[in-house]
Every structure is written in structure tokens, then in C-alpha cells.
Design a protein around this motif. Structure first.
Motif, short mmCIF file in Angstrom:
data_model
loop_
_atom_site.label_atom_id
_atom_site.label_comp_id
_atom_site.label_asym_id
_atom_site.label_seq_id
_atom_site.Cartn_x
_atom_site.Cartn_y
_atom_site.Cartn_z
N ARG A 1 -10.65 -13.30 -15.40
CA ARG A 1 -9.94 -13.30 -14.13
C ARG A 1 -9.98 -11.95 -13.44
NH1 ARG A 1 -3.88 -15.52 -12.75
NH2 ARG A 1 -4.02 -15.13 -10.52
N ILE A 2 -10.18 -11.99 -12.15
CA ILE A 2 -10.11 -10.82 -11.30
C ILE A 2 -8.94 -11.02 -10.33
CG2 ILE A 2 -11.28 -9.52 -9.48
CD1 ILE A 2 -13.92 -10.16 -10.85
N PHE A 3 -7.99 -10.09 -10.35
CA PHE A 3 -6.84 -10.21 -9.47
C PHE A 3 -7.19 -9.73 -8.06
CE2 PHE A 3 -4.89 -10.04 -13.66
CZ PHE A 3 -3.98 -11.08 -13.58
N THR A 4 -6.71 -10.47 -7.07
CA THR A 4 -6.94 -10.13 -5.68
C THR A 4 -5.59 -10.06 -4.94
OG1 THR A 4 -7.09 -12.41 -4.85
CG2 THR A 4 -9.10 -11.43 -5.80
N GLU B 1 2.90 0.02 -7.34
CA GLU B 1 1.90 0.28 -6.32
C GLU B 1 0.62 -0.47 -6.66
OE1 GLU B 1 1.31 4.47 -5.82
OE2 GLU B 1 3.44 4.93 -6.05
N PHE B 2 0.05 -1.15 -5.66
CA PHE B 2 -1.17 -1.93 -5.87
C PHE B 2 -2.21 -1.48 -4.84
CE2 PHE B 2 2.48 -4.58 -7.04
CZ PHE B 2 2.17 -4.85 -8.37
N TYR B 3 -3.41 -1.19 -5.32
CA TYR B 3 -4.49 -0.70 -4.47
C TYR B 3 -5.64 -1.70 -4.53
CZ TYR B 3 -1.96 3.73 -4.69
OH TYR B 3 -1.00 4.71 -4.62
N PHE B 4 -6.20 -2.04 -3.36
CA PHE B 4 -7.24 -3.06 -3.27
C PHE B 4 -8.49 -2.47 -2.62
CE2 PHE B 4 -3.09 -5.00 -3.02
CZ PHE B 4 -3.15 -6.00 -3.97
N ASN B 5 -9.66 -2.94 -3.09
CA ASN B 5 -10.89 -2.51 -2.41
C ASN B 5 -11.08 -3.36 -1.15
OD1 ASN B 5 -11.99 -4.98 -3.21
ND2 ASN B 5 -13.09 -4.11 -4.95
N LYS B 6 -12.15 -3.12 -0.43
CA LYS B 6 -12.34 -3.80 0.86
C LYS B 6 -12.63 -5.29 0.70
CE LYS B 6 -14.02 0.46 3.01
NZ LYS B 6 -14.10 1.23 1.76
N ASP B 7 -13.01 -5.70 -0.53
CA ASP B 7 -13.22 -7.12 -0.79
C ASP B 7 -11.93 -7.83 -1.21
OD1 ASP B 7 -15.95 -7.02 -0.23
OD2 ASP B 7 -16.44 -6.41 -2.28
N GLY B 8 -10.84 -7.08 -1.29
CA GLY B 8 -9.55 -7.67 -1.66
C GLY B 8 -9.26 -7.68 -3.14
N LYS B 9 -10.14 -7.09 -3.97
CA LYS B 9 -9.91 -7.05 -5.42
C LYS B 9 -8.98 -5.89 -5.77
CE LYS B 9 -14.52 -8.79 -6.74
NZ LYS B 9 -15.20 -8.66 -5.43
N LEU B 10 -8.12 -6.13 -6.75
CA LEU B 10 -7.23 -5.09 -7.24
C LEU B 10 -8.05 -4.08 -8.04
CD1 LEU B 10 -4.25 -4.14 -7.71
CD2 LEU B 10 -4.32 -5.47 -9.83
N ASN B 11 -8.01 -2.80 -7.64
CA ASN B 11 -8.76 -1.81 -8.42
C ASN B 11 -7.87 -0.74 -9.04
OD1 ASN B 11 -8.17 -0.25 -6.18
ND2 ASN B 11 -10.23 -0.31 -5.34
#
Length: 313
Positions: free
Chosen positions: A26-29, A52-62
Motif C-alpha cells: 500500500r502507498i498512502f495518498t 504533519e503530513f507531506y505529499f509529493n506532486k503526485d499526491g503520495k505521502l513522502n
């Protein structure tokens, strides 16, 4: 039934980073955090602490950060490649100092020579081996075996799939004993809406532990949840309580949950404040307990997102 340390570890297998029924780990978005739009960062503030949650431009949690105090916090990093997770690293900081002994790395190795096979090694930052998981997939890319290997024992979970015209089910067996089952079915109601029902049963040592049935609409809004517990003989599930969900008109946020247990009924109401026309709430108040959650949301610039989408075309 007494829960031992071993029992708790076996139950925790379902908190590992794979999705039940998914074709991959699973990949969290942002959707998993009830966020829409080109969200870059979301800070969730409660009276218990800050997430705190940070997302890349594709919406994936990184990256995610859990802050207990200014000096005590944990950071989790996620690294992906070709829509697969390669690393998950949990770093703990106590009194502002990095704690190497309690920080953990999950390293994934993906082999697609034949049917997909994924190996997950779990190590401390001081290179101490904790666990290894092996995920085996069939020719249709369905997860069929999970092996847990460490210095003390080897556990094997097998997954069996059953599919009919309107229903599909996955049953998980740990060392031959039923551990969990997930049954998913669909039907169309009188308003021509597609209704999804997911019944999840969990077992401990082959005996009923708890169960939950969630009925929802195609847009993801929940109609109701039914909860079940073991009967006195621990041989079957019996109904415990129902939660009925009401949503605000034209908004996918909860307005009210009505909880019915026996002859007792109570209502939990939700109030939301939104960030203009972005579609995300930034404050949530839950009554009657008057607990609250505040979110600060940062977005990627609209212009940058539009250029990147054009390039992808």
C-alpha cells in the motif's frame, strides 16, 4: 481470552504497509487523509499533539512527523519507485536528540523475475535485525502468502480468494488458523445508486474477536456501520451496535453519527470550517465532548501543477 505478546504481534500484521486486497504494497495518498486538491502539506493540531503530513506532486505521502513536544517527535520517510514502496524509515528524537537504538528502517526488495516476490527487512538504525517479511504473489498479481521470519520463529499467512458475480472474499489463515476475512459485495438501491458492503471479521487463535460491516455509497460516504462481538461461548459473532451516518448537503463531510446500542441512542455531531473554495476543512468540532481538530493546509502553486500536467500529456 488473554492477549499475549505473541498475539498482539500477530494482530499487528494488519498494520503493515500493505492493503488488504491490493495488487501491491500500500502507498498512502492525500485521499487517505481526507484531503483533495494539490495539497503539499497538512498539519493536524489537536489537544494531544501535532501531526504533519507531506505529499509529493503526485499526491503520495513522502514524509510524516508526529510531535509530542518540541523536543520529542518522530519522523517517517517514504521512498518510492515506479509506484512501488522501496523504503520506510522511522526516526525517533528524544530531548531533541536522534535516538538511533529505537529508530527503524523497512527496506523492500522487489523481484519480478517470475511471479512478483517482495522481501521486507526491518532493522534498527544500529543494524540490529528485527524481522523479515516475504510477500508472494500469483500470476494475476494477487497476494497469496506472507511469511514472517525472525530469530525466534517463522509464521506463514496464506490468503484465499473467492469470487462470484456480486461478491468477492479474502480469507487470511495464520499457520492454518483463520485470522481475518474480508467480504465485499455490491448492489443497486431504488435510487439507482451503487451500494458497497464490506464485512470484516477478525479472529484470535481461530476464535471470533471482532467484526465490522460498513455500507457505503460509490462516492465513499458511509451509510452505516454495524459492529459485532463474540458471544458468551466465543463461537460466533453477535450484534453489538450500529452507527448511522448523515452528511452535509453537497459536501462529503460528516454532519452527524447516530449510535444505537440496545435501547440506548446517542448522537455525535460535527461542525466544520472550510478553507474557502479549496474543498478541505480546516477546523472540526465534535459534540457533545467538544473535542476539536485544526488543520493547516499548504498547496502546490496552481500554475506549477498545470504546467506539470501539460508536460505529462
Amino acid at each position: 481470552m488473554t492477549l499475549t505478546k505473541h498475539h498482539l504481534y500477530l494482530l499487528a500484521i494488519f498494520l503493515l504497509p500493505f492493503s488488504i486486497g491490493a495488487q501491491e504494497l500500500r502507498i498512502f495518498t492525500k485521499a487517505d487523509f481526507n484531503l483533495v486538491g494539490n495539497v503539499k502539506k497538512s498539519i493536524v493540531i489537536t489537544k494531544y499533539g501535532k501531526e504533519e503530513f507531506y505529499f509529493n506532486k503526485d499526491g503520495k505521502l513522502n514524509k510524516s512527523i508526529t510531535r509530542y513536544t518540541d523536543q520529542d517527535y518522530s519522523i517517517t520517510y517514504y521512498r518510492y519507485k515506479n509506484n512501488e514502496i522501496l523504503e520506510k524509515r522511522l526516526e525517533n528524537y528524544r530531548d531533541g536528540v536522534f535516538d538511533k537504538s529505537t529508530s527503524i528502517a523497512h527496506i523492500f526488495k522487489i523481484d519480478t523475475t517470475n511471479n512478483k516476490h517482495i522481501t521486507e527487512k526491518i532493522l534498527t538504525y544500529s543494524k540490529k535485525f528485527l524481522d523479515q517479511y516475504e510477500y508472494e504473489f500469483d500470476a494475476d498479481d494477487k497476494l497469496i502468502v506472507i511469511k514472517r521470519i525472525n530469530n525466534e520463529e517463522v509464521d506463514e499467512t496464506t490468503i484465499r480468494y473467492t469470487t462470484t458475480d456480486n461478491e468477492k472474499e479474502q480469507a487470511f489463515y495464520l499457520n492454518g488458523k483463520i485470522l481475518k476475512s474480508v467480504r465485499e459485495s455490491y448492489k443497486t438501491n431504488t435510487k439507482n445508486e451503487k451500494i458497497k458492503t464490506v464485512l470484516t471479521k477478525q479472529f484470535l487463535d481461530g476464535k471470533p474477536l471482532k467484526a465490522e460491516e460498513v455500507v457505503s455509497k460509490e462516492n465513499g460516504t458511509i451509510i452505516y456501520k454495524d459492529y459485532f462481538v463474540p458471544d458468551a461461548t466465543e463461537s460466533k459473532f453477535v450484534f453489538d451496535k450500529k452507527e448511522t451516518y448523515t452528511y452535509k448537503p453537497e459536501e462529503l463531510v460528516i454532519d452527524k453519527i447516530t449510535v444505537t446500542k440496545g435501547k440506548t441512542t446517542k448522537e455525535i455531531t460535527y461542525m466544520h470550517q472550510f478553507d474557502g473554495d479549496k474543498g478541505n476543512w480546516i477546523k472540526q468540532v465534535i459534540s457533545p465532548d467538544n473535542t476539536y481538530t485544526t488543520r493547516k493546509i499548504e498547496y502546490y502553486p496552481e500554475e506549477l501543477q498545470a504546467v506539470e500536467e501539460e508536460i505529462k500529456k
